[in-house]
Design an enzyme around this catalytic site. Structure first.
Site, PDB file in Angstrom:
ATOM      1  N   GLU A 145       0.809  -1.228  -0.067  1.00 57.89           N
ATOM      2  CA  GLU A 145       0.050   0.028   0.009  1.00 57.89           C
ATOM      3  C   GLU A 145       0.873   1.458   0.008  1.00 57.89           C
ATOM      4  O   GLU A 145       0.773   2.006   0.886  1.00 57.89           O
ATOM      5  CB  GLU A 145      -0.799   0.048   1.331  1.00 57.89           C
ATOM      6  CG  GLU A 145      -1.915  -1.084   1.077  1.00 57.89           C
ATOM      7  CD  GLU A 145      -3.009  -1.070   2.320  1.00 57.89           C
ATOM      8  OE1 GLU A 145      -2.968  -0.267   3.237  1.00 57.89           O
ATOM      9  OE2 GLU A 145      -4.120  -1.886   2.129  1.00 57.89           O
ATOM     10  N   GLU A 294      -6.186  -8.888   0.117  1.00 54.16           N
ATOM     11  CA  GLU A 294      -6.538  -8.526   1.415  1.00 54.16           C
ATOM     12  C   GLU A 294      -7.995  -8.210   1.674  1.00 54.16           C
ATOM     13  O   GLU A 294      -8.518  -7.311   0.748  1.00 54.16           O
ATOM     14  CB  GLU A 294      -6.004  -7.352   2.160  1.00 54.16           C
ATOM     15  CG  GLU A 294      -4.381  -7.653   2.374  1.00 54.16           C
ATOM     16  CD  GLU A 294      -3.725  -6.362   3.021  1.00 54.16           C
ATOM     17  OE1 GLU A 294      -4.397  -5.641   3.493  1.00 54.16           O
ATOM     18  OE2 GLU A 294      -2.524  -6.397   3.144  1.00 54.16           O
TER      19      GLU A 294
HETATM   20  C1  GAL Z   1      -4.049  -2.666   5.263  1.00 57.71           C
HETATM   21  C2  GAL Z   1      -2.750  -3.437   5.274  1.00 57.71           C
HETATM   22  C3  GAL Z   1      -2.505  -4.443   6.206  1.00 57.71           C
HETATM   23  C4  GAL Z   1      -3.405  -4.488   7.381  1.00 57.71           C
HETATM   24  C5  GAL Z   1      -4.807  -3.941   7.296  1.00 57.71           C
HETATM   25  C6  GAL Z   1      -5.668  -3.955   8.362  1.00 57.71           C
HETATM   26  O1  GAL Z   1      -4.221  -1.655   4.911  1.00 57.71           O
HETATM   27  O2  GAL Z   1      -2.091  -3.662   4.224  1.00 57.71           O
HETATM   28  O3  GAL Z   1      -1.169  -4.914   6.362  1.00 57.71           O
HETATM   29  O4  GAL Z   1      -2.691  -3.597   8.298  1.00 57.71           O
HETATM   30  O5  GAL Z   1      -4.957  -2.816   6.507  1.00 57.71           O
HETATM   31  O6  GAL Z   1      -7.142  -3.780   8.069  1.00 57.71           O
END
Ligand code: GAL
Length: 664
Positions: A145, A294
């Site tokens: 990110e 994710e």
């Molecule tokens: C994302 C990040 C992850 C984790 C997640 C939590 O933005 O890439 O590593 O922190 O948020 O929601």
């Protein structure tokens, strides 16, 4: 490994290796096919400069391999370790106030710092040498990110060098930015500041390009180290944050093999029209399927409320992602760490090592992915409708919204929603793409024009396309300078209108015609017909500020074999919906009517067979009318034409029985 993948981010470095076997057993039971590893593990992989400790990672991959689970490896550069930033303090970014960012969170690096590049290359190269040809490693993720903007002296000098490259001479830059305004004329490149707060619009836009270029260079440095060690089947991605506007995502995606993103609902519940746009956006980065790399298992820890998704809501979300072109879904994260910043985030396995209630739902999704993987993989979304997205236009508007409530993304979604609710597949495309193959193209607030964009739009309409131009179109060039013409610039010939004046609205005003009677808010443009023979006014403003009263607001003009609609006002939702319905009637696009909470999306297999994803996104039972005999591949059930009842959050993956006999 081509399949519909399912898994999570796993951080074995947080736990003693004796625990790993149990974790992997539970992953297997949840039908995991992939795990993402190492994207924040720098201090465990290289505890001091050049001292690589990869055995633990090798061991974790070996154990996953034994269980038949594939691996995506992250380069850990979003978390530069303490030793690195202490040894090379200039690797730490500087904020807008000139303060070095503190160590102790992540993404604290200066994206241009030479020592950061050197260190990032070193760890990426070492990982690639060790794992690049590992048969279980199917893909790589560079960093995590991208987001921070650095204001250090080095970035400042780099920005000035970037401008020199872009503009060649100061005379050119001064002219493009109209620096005579407020005595901004530069006589030395070194005089040009970094934009902190509001600034010259030309400089501000150039700075966003510079930030894009900075991340692109940083990413390229890592790609150069990775690629020589990767077989051609192994891809490289980066996990983007959907509508994050800090850089041009098309440019960064250009160097990657695969686009992926991180989807979080945060507070509340998912709205499939909003998230559908985000999926379509990411699919548009490379104009192909993507990974949802994710997503939240239940709840997050960083929003206002952090409420959990309802039971089975995540399943609907999973299939919604697939329906929009995702070929994988990975939860973040597998197990809650005992300490560290994200203790309260949702996971599949809790701090005690036991599955949370959500694990059961994940198991179900994993089983379903496994069941239909062969059917789904290789299929793609084939849209005949496109909405153009333009970072330059968005930035130009964000720098000078004129009406503080004017939001570029919200406006784009204002067009997306009435199309999406009719279950049309939509491509969200870069405004720089050619438009072959589409029937309907919408260009929301395309304020920045250049020759190529104009040519693509002209060719599209000439061939018979339906083009929708909107408010705030064709006013600027790529230097964020006003075009020396009235909007929509060179598109006026296509539109048959020009904009005489724009009005930021304090209150909604009436707008309407035969088609709808509604209101305009935030923004209204007074359109002037250019005297082409078939230009038709579809709606006019009612009584408002006197200037707009009875003036054209929505106009349609034939051009070549196509039509150009110009919509000068931000219409209320109902009027917008009616207008979109009317525009669709002028195409051969066939909406699939469903209740608003039910989505039907189609992916087409290489053999031509169509996969219908039918999803009830609500907690209420819904009914849709099935026009044909169908089989649901998630349950094996067959359905006759007629009413199909969908229980709360139900999902069906249908094929038409007739299709089976056609294509076998
Ligand atoms: C994302 C990040 C992850 C984790 C997640 C939590 O933005 O890439 O590593 O922190 O948020 O929601």
């Amino acid at each position: 490994m081509q399949r519909l993948h399912f898994g999570a981010a796993w951080y074995p470095e947080h736990w003693p290796p004796q625990r790993w076997a149990e974790d992997i057993r539970l992953m297997k039971e949840a039908h995991f096919t992939v795990v993402r590893l190492a994207e924040f593990a720098w201090s465990s992989l290289e505890p001091s400069e050049g001292d690589f400790r990869f055995d633990w990672l090798e061991q974790a991959i070996a154990q996953l391999a034994e269980a038949g689970i594939w691996v995506v490896l992250g380069t850990p550069t979003a978390a530069p370790p303490a030793w690195l930033v202490t040894q090379y303090p200039e690797t730490l970014a500087v904020d807008e106030q000139g303060r070095r960012v503190q160590f102790g969170n992540r993404c604290h690096y200066c994206v241009n710092a030479p020592e950061m590049h050197r260190a990032a290359r070193r760890i990426a190269r070492a990982m690639a040498e060790r794992f690049g040809s590992h048969p279980r490693v199917i893909g790589w993720q560079v960093d995590n990110e991208y987001n921070r903007v650095c204001y250090c002296d080095h970035c400042h000098a780099q920005f000035q060098a970037f401008l020199q490259q872009e503009y060649g001479t100061l005379d050119e830059l001064n002219a493009r930015w109209t620096t005579a305004y407020w005595s901004q004329t530069y006589s030395d490149w070194k005089q040009i500041p970094l934009p902190i707060g509001p600034h010259n619009p030309g400089l501000m836009l150039a700075f966003r390009r510079f930030v894009t270029r900075s991340y692109r260079n940083f990413q390229r440095a890592q790609l150069e180290e990775l690629r020589p060690h990767l077989p051609s089947s192994v891809w490289v991605t980066h996990n983007f944050m959907n509508w994050f506007g800090g850089f041009d995502h098309y440019e960064l995606s250009y160097d990657l093999d695969l686009a992926s993103w991180d989807w979080y609902v945060a507070t509340g519940h998912h709205d499939h029209l909003t998230s559908g746009a985000a999926h379509d956006l990411v699919r548009g980065y490379k104009r192909k399927n993507f990974w949802l790399i994710e997503t939240q298992p239940g709840h997050v820890n960083w929003s206002q409320t952090n409420n959990a998704l309802n039971k089975m809501e995540a399943r609907a979300m999973a299939w919604h992602a697939v329906a929009h072109g995702a070929d994988a879904l990975l939860y973040w994260q597998w197990r809650s760490a005992l300490n560290g910043q994200e203790q309260y985030h949702g996971t599949l396995i809790d701090q005690s090592g036991q599955p949370r209630p959500f694990y059961e739902e994940a198991q179900l999704i994993g089983a379903e992915f496994a069941r239909v993987s062969d059917l789904v993989i290789g299929s793609t979304v084939q849209a005949r409708t496109a909405i153009l997205n333009c970072y330059e236009s968005r930035w130009a508007i964000e720098f000078q919204r004129h009406n503080s409530a004017f939001d570029y993304v919200a406006y784009l979604e204002h067009w997306y929603r009435p199309l999406s609710v009719r279950n049309l597949e939509i491509d969200l495309l870069s405004a720089d793409e050619a438009l072959d193959g589409y029937q309907l193209v919408i260009a929301p607030a395309l304020i920045v024009l250049d020759e190529q964009r104009i040519e693509h739009l002209r060719a599209f309409v000439q061939r018979g396309g339906r083009l929708v131009l909107t408010l705030r179109t064709g006013m600027k060039d790529r230097h964020n300078a006003m075009l020396p013409s009235r909007p929509p610039g060179a598109l006026a010939e296509l539109a048959g209108v020009e904009v005489e004046e724009y009005y930021s609205l304090q209150h909604p005003i009436p707008v309407g015609g035969k088609l709808f009677q509604g209101t305009a808010s935030l923004w209204a443009e007074r359109l002037r017909l250019l005297g082409q023979p078939f230009t038709t006014v579809m709606a006019r403003y009612g009584a408002s500020n006197g200037w707009l009263d009875d003036q054209p607001a929505v106009v349609v003009n034939p051009y070549g074999s196509g039509f150009v609609y110009t919509v000068g006002a931000w219409l209320d939702e109902r009027s917008q919906d009616t207008l979109v319905r009317q525009i669709l009637l002028n195409t051969s696009l066939k909406p699939f009517e469903t209740p608003p909470a039910v989505e039907v999306r189609v992916r087409v297999r290489p053999d031509g067979r169509r996969l219908y994803f039918v999803i009830n996104h609500s907690r209420q039972e819904q009914t849709v009318t099935l026009p044909w005999d169908a089989t649901d591949h998630l349950t094996g059930q067959s359905f006759a034409p007629g009413a199909l009842t969908l229980y709360p959050y139900a999902v069906a993956l249908l094929t038409r029985q007739e299709d089976v006999s056609v294509v076998g």
